[in-house]
Design a protein around this motif. Structure first.
Motif, mmCIF file in Angstrom:
data_model
loop_
_atom_site.group_PDB
_atom_site.id
_atom_site.type_symbol
_atom_site.label_atom_id
_atom_site.label_comp_id
_atom_site.label_asym_id
_atom_site.label_seq_id
_atom_site.Cartn_x
_atom_site.Cartn_y
_atom_site.Cartn_z
ATOM 1 N N PHE A 188 43.715 36.962 82.367
ATOM 2 C CA PHE A 188 44.942 37.672 82.715
ATOM 3 C C PHE A 188 46.131 36.714 82.803
ATOM 4 O O PHE A 188 45.977 35.519 83.060
ATOM 5 C CB PHE A 188 44.777 38.418 84.042
ATOM 6 C CG PHE A 188 43.874 39.618 83.942
ATOM 7 C CD1 PHE A 188 44.332 40.799 83.360
ATOM 8 C CD2 PHE A 188 42.570 39.558 84.399
ATOM 9 C CE1 PHE A 188 43.504 41.901 83.254
ATOM 10 C CE2 PHE A 188 41.742 40.666 84.292
ATOM 11 C CZ PHE A 188 42.207 41.828 83.719
ATOM 12 N N GLU A 189 47.306 37.287 82.596
ATOM 13 C CA GLU A 189 48.524 36.480 82.562
ATOM 14 C C GLU A 189 48.698 35.620 83.803
ATOM 15 O O GLU A 189 49.046 34.443 83.718
ATOM 16 C CB GLU A 189 49.751 37.397 82.421
ATOM 17 C CG GLU A 189 50.222 37.608 81.001
ATOM 18 C CD GLU A 189 51.512 38.402 80.959
ATOM 19 O OE1 GLU A 189 52.570 37.786 80.691
ATOM 20 O OE2 GLU A 189 51.471 39.614 81.204
ATOM 21 N N GLN A 190 48.429 36.200 84.955
ATOM 22 C CA GLN A 190 48.669 35.455 86.182
ATOM 23 C C GLN A 190 47.715 34.284 86.358
ATOM 24 O O GLN A 190 47.916 33.418 87.206
ATOM 25 C CB GLN A 190 48.570 36.387 87.408
ATOM 26 C CG GLN A 190 47.214 37.055 87.591
ATOM 27 C CD GLN A 190 47.188 38.434 86.972
ATOM 28 O OE1 GLN A 190 47.804 38.634 85.931
ATOM 29 N NE2 GLN A 190 46.496 39.368 87.616
ATOM 30 N N HIS A 191 46.656 34.256 85.523
ATOM 31 C CA HIS A 191 45.682 33.167 85.639
ATOM 32 C C HIS A 191 45.867 32.112 84.558
ATOM 33 O O HIS A 191 45.026 31.212 84.436
ATOM 34 C CB HIS A 191 44.264 33.726 85.563
ATOM 35 C CG HIS A 191 43.953 34.701 86.647
ATOM 36 N ND1 HIS A 191 43.029 35.715 86.508
ATOM 37 C CD2 HIS A 191 44.470 34.830 87.902
ATOM 38 C CE1 HIS A 191 42.976 36.424 87.614
ATOM 39 N NE2 HIS A 191 43.845 35.904 88.477
ATOM 40 N N ARG A 199 47.441 42.591 78.350
ATOM 41 C CA ARG A 199 48.124 41.530 79.080
ATOM 42 C C ARG A 199 47.170 40.373 79.379
ATOM 43 O O ARG A 199 47.178 39.784 80.460
ATOM 44 C CB ARG A 199 48.751 42.033 80.388
ATOM 45 C CG ARG A 199 49.641 43.248 80.254
ATOM 46 C CD ARG A 199 50.649 43.095 79.161
ATOM 47 N NE ARG A 199 51.497 41.906 79.320
ATOM 48 C CZ ARG A 199 52.328 41.459 78.382
ATOM 49 N NH1 ARG A 199 52.397 42.082 77.212
ATOM 50 N NH2 ARG A 199 53.062 40.395 78.603
ATOM 51 N N THR A 200 46.323 40.073 78.436
ATOM 52 C CA THR A 200 45.378 38.965 78.587
ATOM 53 C C THR A 200 45.531 38.009 77.410
ATOM 54 O O THR A 200 46.099 38.354 76.375
ATOM 55 C CB THR A 200 43.922 39.456 78.635
ATOM 56 O OG1 THR A 200 43.608 40.120 77.396
ATOM 57 C CG2 THR A 200 43.699 40.404 79.791
ATOM 58 N N GLU A 256 50.999 39.429 98.803
ATOM 59 C CA GLU A 256 51.065 38.789 97.477
ATOM 60 C C GLU A 256 49.666 38.329 97.116
ATOM 61 O O GLU A 256 49.022 37.609 97.897
ATOM 62 C CB GLU A 256 52.033 37.602 97.518
ATOM 63 C CG GLU A 256 52.164 36.910 96.162
ATOM 64 C CD GLU A 256 53.089 35.699 96.224
ATOM 65 O OE1 GLU A 256 53.026 34.877 95.270
ATOM 66 O OE2 GLU A 256 53.845 35.576 97.214
ATOM 67 N N GLY A 298 46.582 36.675 94.561
ATOM 68 C CA GLY A 298 46.347 35.581 93.613
ATOM 69 C C GLY A 298 45.217 35.950 92.661
ATOM 70 O O GLY A 298 45.266 36.988 91.996
ATOM 71 N N GLN A 299 44.194 35.118 92.638
ATOM 72 C CA GLN A 299 43.075 35.375 91.738
ATOM 73 C C GLN A 299 42.264 36.561 92.232
ATOM 74 O O GLN A 299 42.243 36.889 93.415
ATOM 75 C CB GLN A 299 42.194 34.132 91.632
ATOM 76 C CG GLN A 299 42.917 32.914 91.093
ATOM 77 C CD GLN A 299 41.997 31.709 91.019
ATOM 78 O OE1 GLN A 299 40.840 31.828 90.627
ATOM 79 N NE2 GLN A 299 42.509 30.542 91.406
ATOM 80 N N ARG A 300 41.604 37.181 91.280
ATOM 81 C CA ARG A 300 40.758 38.314 91.652
ATOM 82 C C ARG A 300 39.473 38.275 90.854
ATOM 83 O O ARG A 300 39.398 37.687 89.786
ATOM 84 C CB ARG A 300 41.475 39.640 91.437
ATOM 85 C CG ARG A 300 41.781 39.963 89.980
ATOM 86 C CD ARG A 300 42.208 41.427 89.863
ATOM 87 N NE ARG A 300 43.516 41.651 90.450
ATOM 88 C CZ ARG A 300 43.935 42.831 90.914
ATOM 89 N NH1 ARG A 300 43.133 43.875 90.831
ATOM 90 N NH2 ARG A 300 45.150 42.969 91.408
#
Length: 402
Positions: A253-256, A296-297, A361, A363-365
């Motif tokens: 994922f984008e956030q990672h 979104r990956t 907020e 973070g990782q999941r």
């Protein structure tokens, strides 16, 4: 492993004469898979066979021409030296000279006779036995015979040069045609041994056979060919995959994305539900460049050794990325996290049946838990189950407030 997959297309049009494999078969490099009967292949082999015969004939003719030219030049050298007819006959009687033998020896014999006649008449003219006119005629004939011999020598010298040049050109042309035929056959996949053994007298109709062989060790993963089917370069008939290694693809994922920094070349561990007691290793070789707009990956890829065949293409696996273990983080069950208007939140228990919505907020999941970066503190109690009823009451109160 997409680097070790071959999609097989026949390079020629034709009819399938033989199918030697089945779907799922394991094959070795060079194994014969399919035989196609092709008019194009048959004609290419016949052209090669005919041009090979022409080339061999051209070489034989060139060798013969060269030998005759060599012997003719040796004969001309003897004639210029004035060797005797007996010596010339003894030296050249068994050597091939073609038409040059008669042409040169006839001129040489004529000169020899006129020379002998002139030598015989000259003493007689001094005694007045032979008139001077006869001597003049003999001298004229001798000079004419000498000129004829000189002309023959020059002409034959020129002929030998020309015949050698033409014979070499014929050989070169024949070798060029043969080289073109060999190249065409090699483009179709035939090796030197197969080309050298082409012979329509022994092969018969099999000369039109076009073999399709395996390019490497692998497994037949698709088969779209049957006996007597018409095939051609535009149609795929087989797919072969070397499954001794496989690619592991993970959607990040984008956030990672920061997790992927400096991971190229690193080892990651791979687990599969099919083999819960086993852990596999894969080496990361690609950490992605393009984010998929729908999911979104970004795709990360690693290659894993699969000599035992436990990992199957299409299998779902879980990967553990190296070097990202964290301690001292707050995490909550995934079911405790809710979202409203794009904002994640949890319900914090305040005691006496009172609950407070707390925006957080994340973070990782993982499938079972979520990291909380900001919004709650260690030791606070949150609603881990049954939170949907609280969310429903919250939404209802919001509607009433409106």
């Amino acid at each position: 492993n997409e680097d070790h997959v071959a999609h097989i297309f026949p390079l020629v049009e034709g009819r399938v004469d033989e199918v030697r494999i089945h779907f799922g078969d394991r094959v070795k490099k060079g194994d014969l898979l399919v035989v196609v009967q092709s008019k194009e292949v048959g004609q290419a082999k016949l052209d090669f066979f005919q041009n090979r015969l022409r080339q061999q004939l051209a070489v034989t003719r060139a060798d013969w021409t060269s030998e005759i030219a060599t012997n003719a030049r040796a004969l001309m050298a003897s004639l210029r030296e004035g060797d005797s007819l007996d010596a010339i006959d003894e030296k050249f009687k068994d050597l091939p000279l073609g038409d040059f033998r008669e042409q040169l020896l006839s001129a040489y014999i004529a000169l020899y006779r006129s020379t002998k006649d002139l030598e015989r008449l000259k003493p007689l003219s001094l005694d007045g036995i032979v008139p001077s006119k006869q001597i003049m005629i003999a001298e004229s004939e001798n000079r004419a015979d000498l000129a004829t011999l000189q002309s023959s020598l020059e002409e034959i010298e020129q002929q030998t040069r020309q015949s050698l040049l033409l014979s070499r050109q014929s050989v070169q042309e024949a070798e060029t045609r043969l080289a073109v035929d060999v190249t065409n056959l090699k483009i179709l996949g035939f090796d030197d041994d197969e080309i050298n053994n082409i012979d329509p007298t022994t092969q018969g109709s099999a000369i039109s056979h076009y073999p399709v062989a395996s390019p490497f060790d692998g497994t037949i993963i698709s088969k779209d060919v049957v006996l007597l089917e018409r095939v051609g370069p535009e149609k795929q008939i087989l797919s072969i995959a070397d499954l001794s290694t496989v690619w592991v693809t993970a959607d990040i994922f984008e956030q990672h994305l920061p997790l992927l920094e400096n991971l190229s070349g690193s080892l990651l561990s791979v687990r599969s539900a099919a083999w819960p007691q086993r852990t596999f290793e894969a080496r990361i070789f690609y950490t992605g460049d393009i984010v998929d707009e729908s999911s979104r990956t970004i795709a990360m890829r690693a290659v894993a050794n699969n000599a035992e065949g436990f990992l199957k293409p299409g299998m779902f696996v879980t990967v553990n990325l190296p070097g990202i273990q964290q301690t001292g983080v707050i995490q909550v069950p995934a079911d405790a996290l809710f979202e409203h208007e794009g904002k994640p939140f949890v319900f914090v228990y305040e005691g006496e049946e009172r609950f407070q919505r707390r925006d957080v907020e994340i973070g990782q999941r993982s499938p079972s838990s979520v990291q909380i970066i900001r919004g709650i503190a260690v030791g606070e109690s949150i609603v881990a189950s049954g939170g949907f009823s609280l969310k429903s009451r919250m939404l209802a109160s919001l509607l009433e407030g409106e």
